[in-house]
Design an enzyme around this catalytic site. Sequence first.
Site, PDB file in Angstrom:
ATOM      1  N   ASP A 167      15.581 -48.213   6.342  1.00 53.10           N
ATOM      2  CA  ASP A 167      16.992 -48.109   6.724  1.00 53.10           C
ATOM      3  C   ASP A 167      17.194 -47.055   7.807  1.00 53.10           C
ATOM      4  O   ASP A 167      18.237 -46.411   7.884  1.00 53.10           O
ATOM      5  CB  ASP A 167      17.848 -47.789   5.489  1.00 53.10           C
ATOM      6  CG  ASP A 167      19.312 -48.114   5.685  1.00 53.10           C
ATOM      7  OD1 ASP A 167      19.630 -49.000   6.503  1.00 53.10           O
ATOM      8  OD2 ASP A 167      20.161 -47.466   5.028  1.00 53.10           O
ATOM      9  N   CYS A 189      20.306 -70.602  -4.047  1.00 52.86           N
ATOM     10  CA  CYS A 189      21.631 -70.342  -4.629  1.00 52.86           C
ATOM     11  C   CYS A 189      22.294 -71.623  -5.134  1.00 52.86           C
ATOM     12  O   CYS A 189      23.096 -71.586  -6.078  1.00 52.86           O
ATOM     13  CB  CYS A 189      22.538 -69.674  -3.599  1.00 52.86           C
ATOM     14  SG  CYS A 189      22.129 -67.947  -3.259  1.00 52.86           S
ATOM     15  N   CYS A 192      25.995 -72.373  -7.005  1.00 45.84           N
ATOM     16  CA  CYS A 192      26.495 -71.181  -7.704  1.00 45.84           C
ATOM     17  C   CYS A 192      27.389 -70.348  -6.798  1.00 45.84           C
ATOM     18  O   CYS A 192      27.106 -70.158  -5.615  1.00 45.84           O
ATOM     19  CB  CYS A 192      25.310 -70.343  -8.181  1.00 45.84           C
ATOM     20  SG  CYS A 192      25.775 -68.810  -9.019  1.00 45.84           S
ATOM     21  N   CYS A 222      28.699 -64.672  -7.551  1.00 48.82           N
ATOM     22  CA  CYS A 222      28.871 -63.410  -6.825  1.00 48.82           C
ATOM     23  C   CYS A 222      30.217 -63.378  -6.105  1.00 48.82           C
ATOM     24  O   CYS A 222      30.879 -62.327  -6.052  1.00 48.82           O
ATOM     25  CB  CYS A 222      27.716 -63.177  -5.864  1.00 48.82           C
ATOM     26  SG  CYS A 222      27.459 -64.451  -4.624  1.00 48.82           S
ATOM     27  N   CYS A 258      33.463 -60.499  -7.041  1.00 43.23           N
ATOM     28  CA  CYS A 258      33.874 -59.428  -6.134  1.00 43.23           C
ATOM     29  C   CYS A 258      35.310 -58.994  -6.424  1.00 43.23           C
ATOM     30  O   CYS A 258      36.236 -59.809  -6.330  1.00 43.23           O
ATOM     31  CB  CYS A 258      33.748 -59.894  -4.683  1.00 43.23           C
ATOM     32  SG  CYS A 258      34.219 -58.604  -3.494  1.00 43.23           S
ATOM     33  N   CYS A 292      35.064 -54.246   1.091  1.00 41.19           N
ATOM     34  CA  CYS A 292      33.991 -54.029   0.119  1.00 41.19           C
ATOM     35  C   CYS A 292      34.090 -52.624  -0.482  1.00 41.19           C
ATOM     36  O   CYS A 292      34.188 -51.627   0.243  1.00 41.19           O
ATOM     37  CB  CYS A 292      32.647 -54.225   0.804  1.00 41.19           C
ATOM     38  SG  CYS A 292      31.225 -53.880  -0.258  1.00 41.19           S
ATOM     39  N   CYS A 352      28.803 -57.901  -7.560  1.00 41.40           N
ATOM     40  CA  CYS A 352      28.245 -59.154  -7.031  1.00 41.40           C
ATOM     41  C   CYS A 352      26.755 -59.246  -7.321  1.00 41.40           C
ATOM     42  O   CYS A 352      26.234 -60.344  -7.596  1.00 41.40           O
ATOM     43  CB  CYS A 352      28.534 -59.297  -5.537  1.00 41.40           C
ATOM     44  SG  CYS A 352      27.684 -58.104  -4.471  1.00 41.40           S
ATOM     45  N   CYS A 376      24.564 -62.187 -10.437  1.00 42.69           N
ATOM     46  CA  CYS A 376      23.605 -63.206 -10.003  1.00 42.69           C
ATOM     47  C   CYS A 376      22.757 -63.703 -11.172  1.00 42.69           C
ATOM     48  O   CYS A 376      22.116 -62.902 -11.869  1.00 42.69           O
ATOM     49  CB  CYS A 376      22.702 -62.637  -8.912  1.00 42.69           C
ATOM     50  SG  CYS A 376      21.485 -63.832  -8.287  1.00 42.69           S
TER      51      CYS A 376
END
Length: 360
Positions: free
Chosen positions: A120, A174, A177, A180, A184, A200, A230, A234
Amino acid sequence: MSEGISVVRVTSADLPPLHGQRFDQAIAEGRHGEMRWLAEKADRRQSPKAIWPDAKSVLVCGLNYGPDSDPRATLGMGNTATISVYARNRDYHDVFKGALKRTGQWLASRYGAGVKVFVDTAPVLEKPLAQQAGLGWQGKHTNLVSRSFGSWLFLGEIFTTLDLPPDPPEFDHCGSCRRCLDACPTGAIDAPYRLDARRCISYLTIEHGGPIRRDLRPLMGNRIYGCDDCLAACPWNRFAKAGQELKLQARDDLRAPKLRELAGLDDPGFRALFSGSPIKRIGRDRFVRNVLIAIGNSGERGFLDVVATLLDDTAPVVRGAAVWALRRLAEPAQAAAERARRLPGEADATVRAEWTEAMD
């Protein structure tokens, strides 16, 4: 596997143009909010070779930080704060980068390879790169999903001049589905694979420096640093395992910290409590702002003494959040009396606006 790394896959030091185009579109739409560094280096995110032209391969590494319990367990507990799983102990950048450096040094000494290590710390489109390397796929919440680790992988990269055989890519699993999206709290995932950072909670509590939008504050609940909703929703997490890195396992005092204690932190106290933690990066004032929003959402009138003290805080962003919390918890007459006493001497325009809003 090297200590401190849970999984490694290899891919070429290149990405198809589609990923850069999607990133550019998100920036053009302003979905990055105040994270200006994303736009400033957008051209370097198009491909790993834009960062280091000599790179031929990338070792994409994952570090499992899966929680040992449901990270949503403290949501809605009026006296308690909720901190994102990844921030309940040491800063993963420091822990993970050490492991990647050791692996990179081994490559360099064994094969004479050039290496560069990133956690990062460079403009890398790391989730598309991880999917290309086969670690997982970028789910509808825009984070990486792994069939082995669910949504709980930190990502880091070792760029190298070695031309290594690539692993096969992973594909999207995914299906239909949308758990998520439905999980949120603020609707920040406004479409599958599309996140608006400006809504967010992770962005609002960590990256956003000023007052948080009033319409979003009630939706934050008691989340004071980040949000795992979120990720935790999952269904692929049924295959996840609790992380084994001791430096990342939750500290007992950060599993369910008390709002009253956090609200009382001065700057030295904040720095001492969060020494070595990623939370330290946001600073005391922004942190206490978040705590006050959680207090305002608590419905607990017992916090009014804490709120009253912070109405006189030296930081405008704290005073403004305290005004909002007072409005949420106090009787109208009490709020009006505080307004009459404090508003005439308030010099900060934003805090004055909070007082005005409080009585409208």
